[in-house]
Scaffold this motif. Structure first.
Motif: not given
Lengths: 64, 330
Positions: A44-45, A38-39, A18-20, A50-51
Motif C-alpha cells: 500500500p505504501a 511486511s508486504f 517526498l514519496a521517495a 505512485i498514486g
C-alpha cells in the motif's frame, strides 16, 4: 520574465520526491529494527506513493 | 480553337492511416487513435488495454510500440509531425541518421545496464545487511528531487526514475526479509547422528537446500530444534516417518508445505503444533525470504527435487505427520 516562469514550483516532482523520501524512511526504520516491514505495509505504501505522484502530475497538467 | 474547360479531378481519399489522437487522449492518444481508425468507441480499446495488462502484460509492449511508431493527428487526419522514433533517430525532418541511431542504441544499452546495476545493487545491499545505506541513498535522491522541485529545476524529475528503481526491489527484499547468509547454489546435507546437526541449523542465501534426516536416530520423548534459513530459493527437509514434526515457519513470499499442511502467498506465517505423543519430535523453525519450503518423508514426494519430481503416486504421502498422533510405525 521567462526566467521567473521556469522557476515555478514543480508539484509532481515535489510529491514524487517526498514519496521517495517517505519510502526511504520506512526502509531505514526497518533496517534499524524500529519497525517490521511486511508486504502488508509496503505494498500500500508504494502504491500510495505512485498514486500521489500520478494525481499530482494529472492535476498539474490540468492547471497548465 | 475551342477552349477546353478542365476541372481539377476530385481528390480521392487516400488509404486510412492510423494516427494517435491529439484531442482524445488519456496517456498518449493510442486508444483514441484506434477508436477513430476503427470507428469505434475508444473506451473499448482502453478497457481492452487494461485487460491485456493483466493477461500476460501484452499491453505493456503494444502500447509503447504504437506510441513510438505513430504520429499524432493534427486534427484533420494528417500527421502533425514525425513519430517519436523518427524524431529521436532523425530529428525534425524525420530522416533517420546513422549516427543518431548508434547514439540512441548506446544510450538505451547504457541506461538498461545502469538500471540493472541499480536493481542488483539494491537487492544485494539490502539482503546483505546494508539496508540502511540503501535507505540513505533513497532518502538523498528523494530530498534532491524535492530541492529541485522547489527551485523549479524540471530535470530534477528524472531523479524519480532511480528512486523507483531502488525503492521497489529494496522494499521487496526488506518486506520478504531476504538475508544473504549461508552461501549460494545447491546444498545437500545428510547428517547421520543427532550430534552432527549444526546448532545454528542450515542456511542458504540463494539456491536449493536439501536436508535429509532419515539416517539420524531420533530419541523417543525428546525434541530436536532445527532452524532453517533460506534467502531466495527452495528447501526440502526429509524426515523419518516415525518423527513428529512441529513447525514455526515464516515466508516473505512463496509457498510452504509441511507434510501436507500447505499455504502460499505473501507474509505467510504457518505454525504446526503436533499433538502429544511419545514420538521423537523435530521442532522446525524456518525462515524463507522468497521461495518455498517443504517437509516430506520421502525424496520422491518432493515437488522441487528434479531427480525425483513426478515419481510420487504410491499414496504414502497421504499418511502425513502420523507420528504426532502415534499412528506411524517404524
Amino acid at each position: 520574465m521567462r526566467r521567473s516562469g521556469s522557476k515555478r514550483l514543480d508539484v509532481p516532482t515535489l510529491v514524487g520526491g517526498l514519496a521517495a523520501t517517505g519510502v526511504g524512511v520506512l526502509l531505514l526504520l526497518d533496517s534499524v529494527g524500529a519497525i517490521r516491514l511486511s508486504f502488508g505495509w509496503l505494498g500500500p505504501a508504494l502504491f500510495a506513493a505512485i498514486g500521489a505522484y500520478l494525481l499530482a502530475a494529472g492535476l498539474a497538467k490540468r492547471h497548465r | 480553337m475551342t477552349e477546353q474547360s478542365e476541372q481539377p479531378p476530385e481528390p480521392t481519399p487516400g488509404p486510412r492511416r492510423f494516427l494517435r489522437s491529439r484531442d482524445d487522449r488519456i496517456v498518449a492518444g493510442v486508444c483514441g487513435g484506434l477508436g477513430r481508425y476503427f470507428n469505434a468507441d475508444p473506451v473499448l480499446f482502453r478497457v481492452g488495454a487494461v485487460v491485456l495488462v493483466f493477461l500476460g502484460g501484452v499491453a505493456f509492449l503494444a502500447y509503447p510500440a504504437l506510441w513510438l511508431f505513430t504520429s499524432v493527428d493534427d486534427g484533420t487526419g494528417e500527421p502533425s509531425r514525425p513519430s517519436p522514433i523518427r524524431r529521436v533517430l532523425g530529428g525534425a525532418d524525420g530522416r533517420i541518421k546513422a549516427g543518431r541511431v548508434a547514439a540512441v542504441i548506446a544510450a538505451i544499452v547504457g541506461g538498461a545496464l545502469a538500471l540493472m546495476a541499480l536493481v542488483i545493487g539494491a537487492v544485494w545491499a539490502t539482503a546483505s545487511g546494508g539496508g540502511a545505506w540503501v535507505a540513505a541513498v533513497l532518502i538523498a535522491i528523494g530530498l534532491g528531487a524535492v530541492a529541485g522541485a522547489l527551485t523549479g529545476r524540471r530535470r530534477a524529475a528524472w531523479l524519480l526514475v532511480p528512486a523507483l528503481v531502488i525503492a521497489a526491489p529494496a522494499g521487496f527484499v526488506a518486506a520478504a526479509d531476504v538475508r544473504f547468509d549461508g552461501g549460494f547454489g545447491d546444498k545437500h546435507y545428510r547428517p547421520t547422528a543427532l550430534s552432527t546437526l549444526p546448532a545454528h541449523g542450515y542456511k542458504i542465501s540463494a539456491g536449493r537446500l536439501r536436508v535429509d534426516l532419515r539416517d539420524v536416530s531420533f530419541v523417543r520423548g525428546t525434541t530436536t530444534r532445527l532452524p532453517i534459513q533460506v534467502g531466495m530459493g527452495a528447501a526440502t527437509i526429509i524426515v523419518p516417518r516415525q518423527v513428529c514434526v512441529q513447525s514455526d515457519t515464516h515466508l516473505g513470499a512463496g509457498y510452504v508445505n509441511v507434510l501436507g499442511d500447505e499455504e502460499g502467498g505473501l507474509d505467510v506465517n504457518r505454525d504446526l503444533d503436533g499433538a502429544g505423543s511419545a514420538a521423537p519430535r523435530v521442532q522446525l523453525k524456518a525462515k524463507v525470504g522468497m521461495g518455498a519450503l517443504e517437509v516430506v518423508h520421502r525424496p520422491q514426494d518432493s515437488q522441487f527435487d528434479d531427480r525425483h519430481h513426478g515419481r510420487s503416486g504410491s499414496g504414502d504421502s497421504t499418511v502425513e505427520n502420523a507420528a504426532c498422533s502415534g499412528a506411524a510405525t517404524e
